[in-house]
Design an enzyme around this catalytic site. Structure first.
Site, PDB file in Angstrom:
ATOM      1  CB  ILE A  62      -7.751  -0.652   1.723  1.00  0.00           C
ATOM      2  CG1 ILE A  62      -6.305  -0.661   0.654  1.00  0.00           C
ATOM      3  CG2 ILE A  62      -8.509   0.454   2.004  1.00  0.00           C
ATOM      4  CD1 ILE A  62      -6.804  -0.123  -0.460  1.00  0.00           C
ATOM      5  CG  ASP A  63      -9.531  -6.186   3.540  1.00  0.00           C
ATOM      6  OD1 ASP A  63      -8.812  -5.899   4.636  1.00  0.00           O
ATOM      7  OD2 ASP A  63     -10.451  -6.229   3.433  1.00  0.00           O
ATOM      8  CE  LYS A  64      -2.391 -11.185  -1.755  1.00  0.00           C
ATOM      9  NZ  LYS A  64      -2.006 -12.498  -1.336  1.00  0.00           N
ATOM     10  CB  THR A  90      -9.708  -3.980  -1.088  1.00  0.00           C
ATOM     11  OG1 THR A  90     -10.616  -4.579  -0.597  1.00  0.00           O
ATOM     12  CG2 THR A  90     -10.449  -2.323  -1.428  1.00  0.00           C
ATOM     13  NE  ARG A 128     -13.793  -9.143   1.866  1.00  0.00           N
ATOM     14  CZ  ARG A 128     -12.627  -9.416   2.311  1.00  0.00           C
ATOM     15  NH1 ARG A 128     -11.770  -8.650   2.510  1.00  0.00           N
ATOM     16  NH2 ARG A 128     -12.542 -10.780   1.915  1.00  0.00           N
TER      17      ARG A 128
END
EC number: 5.4.99.-
Length: 350
Positions: A169-171, A173, A268
């Site tokens: 998952i993104d930094k 998130t 997103r």
């Protein structure tokens, strides 16, 4: 307190945000340990005519094609018990045998970084990733990542591709990630990802009043100009997000989204495409949108929320060894909890 529970219910078909798409390996059998690897795979006619190094990369996607080619050349990967060249063409009925002692798969160094471990056994662990932690080392982020933390917590992860990570998952998130602790688990979890039998649900706060739930089915690919962004464009990979409205505010909506596919930045990008970008998203929202007449508290909260309001809240999978269907939940982090509380008092619907 984070909750984790097992469930006997059939899990809906969905997908993780994959590092890479992986192929199935339905008849994969393994006597692997994290140090010595012994694998066999019986090919069928679906592989007829393909180069054997390409076939091996499909069968065992957690190893690079170059690594598999080297094992073919060194005699660690045999076809019907014989050494063959990487360009050998499959007849669609061979038995592949891989027997090799694993070497370190990463140059990343272990670091004593605390992990919020939701669940752990000999095969896997599920962690609740905090906001701001990069999952995998890359340019500009070679330390302080989740991989560095995993290597400290479980040193034998050095022998696994990506230290056992099967998705990310993104930094900015927060939320749940599963990490394999051995190759059997990594292969099994990769197979579940490919078959879309992993259940994953995100909580998010979007701009605007969204009246009802629905499905977003729009293809996603890398933005042609800004390479840090993804975009909905013809020729992109299929991307499907199902969502439900959980709570309505005057100018915002709390949503629960379930991924059917797992593309980079999928949620997103999809909600930005709908005109309902995520609060705090500094990549897909060009500015903070403060409603007219907003209170000082709401204004300060929105301007101070510096990351996308997105949290991986639920994770369902089948245990790779026991076959048990498991469901995990992670509570909202403090910043998301505070945002929702402010919206409930300062932006409530009439």
């Amino acid at each position: 307190m984070t909750q984790a529970q097992s469930s006997n219910a059939t899990l809906p078909e969905t997908d993780f945000n994959l590092l890479e798409d992986s192929e199935e390996a339905d008849n994969h059998n393994s006597d692997a340990t994290a140090t010595r690897l012994s694998l066999q795979f019986q090919l069928d006619e679906s592989f007829l005519g393909q180069r054997i190094d390409q076939v091996a990369a499909i069968v065992w996607p957690d190893f690079s094609r170059e690594k598999l080619k080297q094992w073919l050349k060194d005699g660690h990967l045999l076809v019907n018990g014989n050494s063959v060249k990487p360009k050998y063409k499959s007849e669609g009925n061979e038995l592949l045998t891989l027997d090799v002692e694993l070497e370190p798969q990463t140059t990343s160094m272990p670091e004593d970084i605390p992990l919020d471990i939701i669940y752990e056994d000999n095969d896997l662990m599920v962690i609740n990733k905090p906001v701001g932690m990069v999952v995998h080392p890359g340019a500009g982020n070679i330390t302080g990542t989740l991989v560095n933390a995993i290597l400290f917590h479980y040193p034998k992860s050095v022998e696994l591709a990506r230290a056992g990570l099967v998705h990310r998952i993104d930094k900015d998130t927060s939320g749940l990630l599963v990490i394999a602790k051995n190759l059997e688990a990594q292969f099994a979890l990769s197979k579940q990802l490919a078959k879309k039998t992993v259940y994953r649900v995100y909580d998010l706060i979007a701009y605007g009043a969204i009246i009802a739930g629905g499905t977003i089915d729009e293809p996603i690919k890398r933005h042609p100009v800004d390479r840090t962004k993804m975009a909905i464009l013809p020729g992109g990979k299929d991307a499907v997000t199902h969502y439900n409205v959980k709570e309505r505010f005057q100018h915002f909506t709390r949503i629960q989204a379930r991924l059917e596919t797992g593309r980079t930045h999928q949620i997103r990008v999809h909600f930005s495409y709908l005109g309902h970008g995520l609060v705090g998203d500094q990549v897909y929202m060009n500015r903070v949108r403060v409603p007219a007449g907003a209170s000082e508290l709401l204004t300060d909260t929105l301007r101070g929320f510096k990351r996308q309001a997105l949290h991986a809240a639920k994770l369902g999978l089948v245990h790779p060894r026991t076959g048990e269907e498991m469901m995990f939940e992670a509570p909202w982090p403090d910043d998301l909890t505070h945002l929702v509380e402010v919206l409930r008092t300062e932006n409530k619907t009439y």
